[in-house]
Design a protein around this motif. Structure first.
Motif, PDB file in Angstrom:
ATOM      1  N   SER A 290       0.830  -1.197   0.000  1.00 60.54           N
ATOM      2  CA  SER A 290       0.000   0.000   0.000  1.00 60.54           C
ATOM      3  C   SER A 290       0.867   1.252   0.000  1.00 60.54           C
ATOM      4  O   SER A 290       0.583   2.212  -0.728  1.00 60.54           O
ATOM      5  CB  SER A 290      -0.922  -0.013   1.219  1.00 60.54           C
ATOM      6  OG  SER A 290      -1.645   1.179   1.294  1.00 60.54           O
ATOM      7  N   ALA A 291       1.921   1.264   0.792  1.00 56.95           N
ATOM      8  CA  ALA A 291       2.827   2.417   0.830  1.00 56.95           C
ATOM      9  C   ALA A 291       3.526   2.608  -0.509  1.00 56.95           C
ATOM     10  O   ALA A 291       3.640   3.741  -1.007  1.00 56.95           O
ATOM     11  CB  ALA A 291       3.848   2.245   1.945  1.00 56.95           C
ATOM     12  N   GLN A 292       3.979   1.520  -1.130  1.00 58.18           N
ATOM     13  CA  GLN A 292       4.625   1.616  -2.436  1.00 58.18           C
ATOM     14  C   GLN A 292       3.643   2.128  -3.482  1.00 58.18           C
ATOM     15  O   GLN A 292       3.992   2.957  -4.330  1.00 58.18           O
ATOM     16  CB  GLN A 292       5.182   0.254  -2.847  1.00 58.18           C
ATOM     17  CG  GLN A 292       6.373  -0.181  -2.037  1.00 58.18           C
ATOM     18  CD  GLN A 292       6.805  -1.604  -2.351  1.00 58.18           C
ATOM     19  OE1 GLN A 292       6.063  -2.392  -2.941  1.00 58.18           O
ATOM     20  NE2 GLN A 292       8.006  -1.951  -1.938  1.00 58.18           N
ATOM     21  N   SER A 293       2.411   1.669  -3.418  1.00 62.70           N
ATOM     22  CA  SER A 293       1.385   2.123  -4.357  1.00 62.70           C
ATOM     23  C   SER A 293       1.114   3.615  -4.181  1.00 62.70           C
ATOM     24  O   SER A 293       0.990   4.345  -5.166  1.00 62.70           O
ATOM     25  CB  SER A 293       0.115   1.321  -4.142  1.00 62.70           C
ATOM     26  OG  SER A 293      -0.937   1.847  -4.894  1.00 62.70           O
ATOM     27  N   ASN A 294       1.041   4.053  -2.944  1.00 67.47           N
ATOM     28  CA  ASN A 294       0.808   5.478  -2.684  1.00 67.47           C
ATOM     29  C   ASN A 294       1.941   6.342  -3.218  1.00 67.47           C
ATOM     30  O   ASN A 294       1.709   7.446  -3.738  1.00 67.47           O
ATOM     31  CB  ASN A 294       0.621   5.724  -1.190  1.00 67.47           C
ATOM     32  CG  ASN A 294      -0.675   5.142  -0.679  1.00 67.47           C
ATOM     33  OD1 ASN A 294      -1.602   4.883  -1.440  1.00 67.47           O
ATOM     34  ND2 ASN A 294      -0.741   4.912   0.627  1.00 67.47           N
TER      35      ASN A 294
ATOM     36  N   ALA B 173       1.462   9.181  -6.094  1.00 67.87           N
ATOM     37  CA  ALA B 173       1.865  10.563  -5.811  1.00 67.87           C
ATOM     38  C   ALA B 173       2.851  11.068  -6.848  1.00 67.87           C
ATOM     39  O   ALA B 173       2.766  12.228  -7.280  1.00 67.87           O
ATOM     40  CB  ALA B 173       2.474  10.648  -4.415  1.00 67.87           C
ATOM     41  N   GLU B 174       3.785  10.224  -7.269  1.00 66.67           N
ATOM     42  CA  GLU B 174       4.736  10.639  -8.299  1.00 66.67           C
ATOM     43  C   GLU B 174       4.035  10.904  -9.624  1.00 66.67           C
ATOM     44  O   GLU B 174       4.393  11.819 -10.356  1.00 66.67           O
ATOM     45  CB  GLU B 174       5.807   9.574  -8.503  1.00 66.67           C
ATOM     46  CG  GLU B 174       6.933   9.639  -7.530  1.00 66.67           C
ATOM     47  CD  GLU B 174       8.032   8.635  -7.870  1.00 66.67           C
ATOM     48  OE1 GLU B 174       7.885   7.868  -8.836  1.00 66.67           O
ATOM     49  OE2 GLU B 174       9.042   8.639  -7.155  1.00 66.67           O
ATOM     50  N   ALA B 175       3.043  10.096  -9.948  1.00 67.40           N
ATOM     51  CA  ALA B 175       2.361  10.243 -11.233  1.00 67.40           C
ATOM     52  C   ALA B 175       1.441  11.457 -11.265  1.00 67.40           C
ATOM     53  O   ALA B 175       1.211  12.034 -12.323  1.00 67.40           O
ATOM     54  CB  ALA B 175       1.560   8.985 -11.540  1.00 67.40           C
ATOM     55  N   GLN B 176       0.914  11.883 -10.128  1.00 70.52           N
ATOM     56  CA  GLN B 176      -0.046  12.976 -10.113  1.00 70.52           C
ATOM     57  C   GLN B 176       0.599  14.351  -9.996  1.00 70.52           C
ATOM     58  O   GLN B 176       0.070  15.322 -10.495  1.00 70.52           O
ATOM     59  CB  GLN B 176      -1.037  12.786  -8.958  1.00 70.52           C
ATOM     60  CG  GLN B 176      -1.986  11.645  -9.182  1.00 70.52           C
ATOM     61  CD  GLN B 176      -2.913  11.411  -8.008  1.00 70.52           C
ATOM     62  OE1 GLN B 176      -2.697  11.929  -6.925  1.00 70.52           O
ATOM     63  NE2 GLN B 176      -3.947  10.607  -8.222  1.00 70.52           N
TER      64      GLN B 176
ATOM     65  N   TRP C 268       5.902  17.198 -16.639  1.00 72.57           N
ATOM     66  CA  TRP C 268       6.144  16.009 -17.453  1.00 72.57           C
ATOM     67  C   TRP C 268       7.560  15.488 -17.218  1.00 72.57           C
ATOM     68  O   TRP C 268       7.776  14.294 -17.117  1.00 72.57           O
ATOM     69  CB  TRP C 268       5.947  16.354 -18.928  1.00 72.57           C
ATOM     70  CG  TRP C 268       6.316  15.219 -19.821  1.00 72.57           C
ATOM     71  CD1 TRP C 268       5.529  14.163 -20.143  1.00 72.57           C
ATOM     72  CD2 TRP C 268       7.566  14.983 -20.461  1.00 72.57           C
ATOM     73  NE1 TRP C 268       6.211  13.286 -20.954  1.00 72.57           N
ATOM     74  CE2 TRP C 268       7.469  13.781 -21.163  1.00 72.57           C
ATOM     75  CE3 TRP C 268       8.762  15.691 -20.510  1.00 72.57           C
ATOM     76  CZ2 TRP C 268       8.512  13.261 -21.897  1.00 72.57           C
ATOM     77  CZ3 TRP C 268       9.803  15.172 -21.236  1.00 72.57           C
ATOM     78  CH2 TRP C 268       9.677  13.963 -21.929  1.00 72.57           C
ATOM     79  N   LEU C 269       8.526  16.395 -17.107  1.00 76.51           N
ATOM     80  CA  LEU C 269       9.910  15.984 -16.909  1.00 76.51           C
ATOM     81  C   LEU C 269      10.083  15.287 -15.563  1.00 76.51           C
ATOM     82  O   LEU C 269      10.780  14.287 -15.455  1.00 76.51           O
ATOM     83  CB  LEU C 269      10.848  17.192 -17.000  1.00 76.51           C
ATOM     84  CG  LEU C 269      12.339  16.897 -16.869  1.00 76.51           C
ATOM     85  CD1 LEU C 269      12.783  15.968 -17.982  1.00 76.51           C
ATOM     86  CD2 LEU C 269      13.132  18.179 -16.897  1.00 76.51           C
ATOM     87  N   GLN C 270       9.413  15.804 -14.549  1.00 76.50           N
ATOM     88  CA  GLN C 270       9.504  15.202 -13.227  1.00 76.50           C
ATOM     89  C   GLN C 270       8.903  13.794 -13.229  1.00 76.50           C
ATOM     90  O   GLN C 270       9.397  12.899 -12.556  1.00 76.50           O
ATOM     91  CB  GLN C 270       8.782  16.074 -12.211  1.00 76.50           C
ATOM     92  CG  GLN C 270       8.903  15.603 -10.784  1.00 76.50           C
ATOM     93  CD  GLN C 270       8.185  16.524  -9.822  1.00 76.50           C
ATOM     94  OE1 GLN C 270       7.578  17.512 -10.228  1.00 76.50           O
ATOM     95  NE2 GLN C 270       8.247  16.204  -8.550  1.00 76.50           N
ATOM     96  N   LYS C 271       7.847  13.582 -14.004  1.00 80.14           N
ATOM     97  CA  LYS C 271       7.213  12.261 -14.072  1.00 80.14           C
ATOM     98  C   LYS C 271       8.004  11.282 -14.930  1.00 80.14           C
ATOM     99  O   LYS C 271       7.911  10.083 -14.738  1.00 80.14           O
ATOM    100  CB  LYS C 271       5.808  12.386 -14.669  1.00 80.14           C
ATOM    101  CG  LYS C 271       4.835  13.151 -13.818  1.00 80.14           C
ATOM    102  CD  LYS C 271       3.518  13.252 -14.548  1.00 80.14           C
ATOM    103  CE  LYS C 271       2.586  14.218 -13.863  1.00 80.14           C
ATOM    104  NZ  LYS C 271       1.348  14.393 -14.598  1.00 80.14           N
ATOM    105  N   SER C 272       8.779  11.786 -15.885  1.00 80.26           N
ATOM    106  CA  SER C 272       9.389  10.927 -16.898  1.00 80.26           C
ATOM    107  C   SER C 272      10.908  10.869 -16.832  1.00 80.26           C
ATOM    108  O   SER C 272      11.543  10.413 -17.776  1.00 80.26           O
ATOM    109  CB  SER C 272       8.978  11.412 -18.291  1.00 80.26           C
ATOM    110  OG  SER C 272       7.590  11.492 -18.376  1.00 80.26           O
TER     111      SER C 272
END
Length: 122
Positions: free
Chosen positions: A54-58, A62-65, A69-73
């Motif tokens: 659950s923590a890893q999923s969160n 959070a990273e995806a939201q 774009w550069l920060q996500k990719s």
């Protein structure tokens, strides 16, 4: 892995119970208690793994939201740049052994996908 550790830690105790010079009824009671302890430990282990997932999923959500774009990719970008550097180093024979053709193919696919992702984001 942890489950194997737990069962390997309890197995010598159960073997010791078998070796004790007690009645069959006492052995059965002891084995029952050990089985209860093992099941409680297993439940706690499953609960721990559930919380970890659950923590890893969160973190991933959070990273995806958040951010640009550069920060996500940045991870795939860095990966493709490393492959590009390896291919360039391989073409100038700076590496000890030549790169396989699969490295070129992987670079072409990766750069193509990145180009499409950038084009679709605009």
């Amino acid at each position: 892995m942890i489950w194997k550790f737990l069962t390997s830690a309890i197995k010598p105790v159960t073997d010791l119970v078998d070796d004790l010079y007690t009645s069959d009824e006492e052995r059965l009671v002891l084995k029952n208690e050990l089985a209860k302890i093992e099941s409680k430990m297993g439940l706690k282990l499953l609960d721990y793994e559930k919380q970890l997932l659950s923590a890893q999923s969160n973190i991933i959500v959070a990273e995806a939201q958040d951010g640009s774009w550069l920060q996500k990719s940045w991870r795939p970008i860095i990966t493709m740049l490393v492959f590009l550097a390896l291919v360039v180093a391989g073409s100038f024979s700076w590496l000890g052994t030549p790169l396989a053709l699969q490295a070129w193919t992987l670079l072409q696919i990766g750069l193509g996908v990145m180009w499409w992702v950038v084009a679709l984001r605009k």
